[in-house]
Design an enzyme around this catalytic site. Structure first.
Site, short mmCIF file in Angstrom:
data_model
loop_
_atom_site.label_atom_id
_atom_site.label_comp_id
_atom_site.label_asym_id
_atom_site.label_seq_id
_atom_site.Cartn_x
_atom_site.Cartn_y
_atom_site.Cartn_z
N SER A 1 6.85 -0.88 4.05
CA SER A 1 6.31 -0.21 2.86
C SER A 1 6.38 1.31 2.90
O SER A 1 6.25 1.96 1.88
CB SER A 1 4.88 -0.65 2.58
OG SER A 1 4.00 -0.09 3.54
N LYS B 1 -0.36 4.32 4.17
CA LYS B 1 0.17 4.70 2.85
C LYS B 1 0.02 6.20 2.65
O LYS B 1 -0.67 6.89 3.39
CB LYS B 1 -0.59 3.98 1.72
CG LYS B 1 -0.65 2.48 1.83
CD LYS B 1 0.66 1.81 1.60
CE LYS B 1 0.50 0.29 1.73
NZ LYS B 1 1.72 -0.37 2.07
#
Length: 180
Positions: free
Chosen positions: A44, A87
């Site tokens: 990701s 993230k």
């Protein structure tokens, strides 16, 4: 004389044991409160981070100031706090976030995101980040479970573990992240 030598050996051994104990206590305290090691699990954050890279995360920084836009953070997954996610912070409290036309907009302005490998598919928002939370997205937007997913949502400040500061393994990928 032999007795004095024996006593010196005992003192030297005791000093080594004390030094080793202090070193272990300091290492544990540093790991608990200042820095920690994490491993990237998944794709990701590509191309910024690769699967299986190891990071040093600064756990102390967010006791000094709040996360900043653009920083890469490690946080506890809100739906299962035994798992950690990595993230990028896109929005802070009060920011309005929207995804449209392949771009992410913050407060009506398209973000300049040179770290992305491809445009962001789909539409999302607009949403406003609530107080005490951040909006996060992976750099591999089209393969990222991030704040757009209801299981993640806005990340509460108390679930933020720290800021990713350094990739240290593999050595060939070593990189220090820029500070805001």
């Amino acid at each position: 004389m032999a007795e004095n030598h024996s006593e010196n050996k005992k003192n030297e051994t005791w000093e080594w044991i004390k030094s080793l104990g202090i070193a272990i206590i300091l290492a544990l305290a540093i790991h608990q409160f200042v820095f920690a090691q994490f491993m990237v699990d998944g794709e990701s954050m590509m191309p910024t981070m690769q699967n299986q890279e190891r990071l040093i995360v600064n756990k102390l920084i967010y006791h000094i100031h709040s996360p900043q836009r653009g920083e890469i953070i490690v946080f506890q997954y809100p739906s299962d706090t035994t798992k950690d996610f990595i993230k990028r912070v896109i929005g802070l409290p009060g920011d309005t976030i929207e995804v449209k036309g392949g771009k992410v907009y913050r407060n009506g302005q398209a973000l300049n995101e040179p770290y992305l490998g491809e445009p962001t598919f789909g539409a999302y928002g607009p949403v406003t980040v609530p107080t005490g939370k951040v909006f996060v997205m992976g750099d591999n937007r089209n393969n990222s479970k991030d704040s757009r997913d209801p299981s993640v949502g806005f990340v509460p400040d108390n679930l933020v573990v720290g800021r990713a500061d350094l990739i240290f393994w593999p050595v060939s990928n070593m990189k220090l992240f820029p500070f805001k």
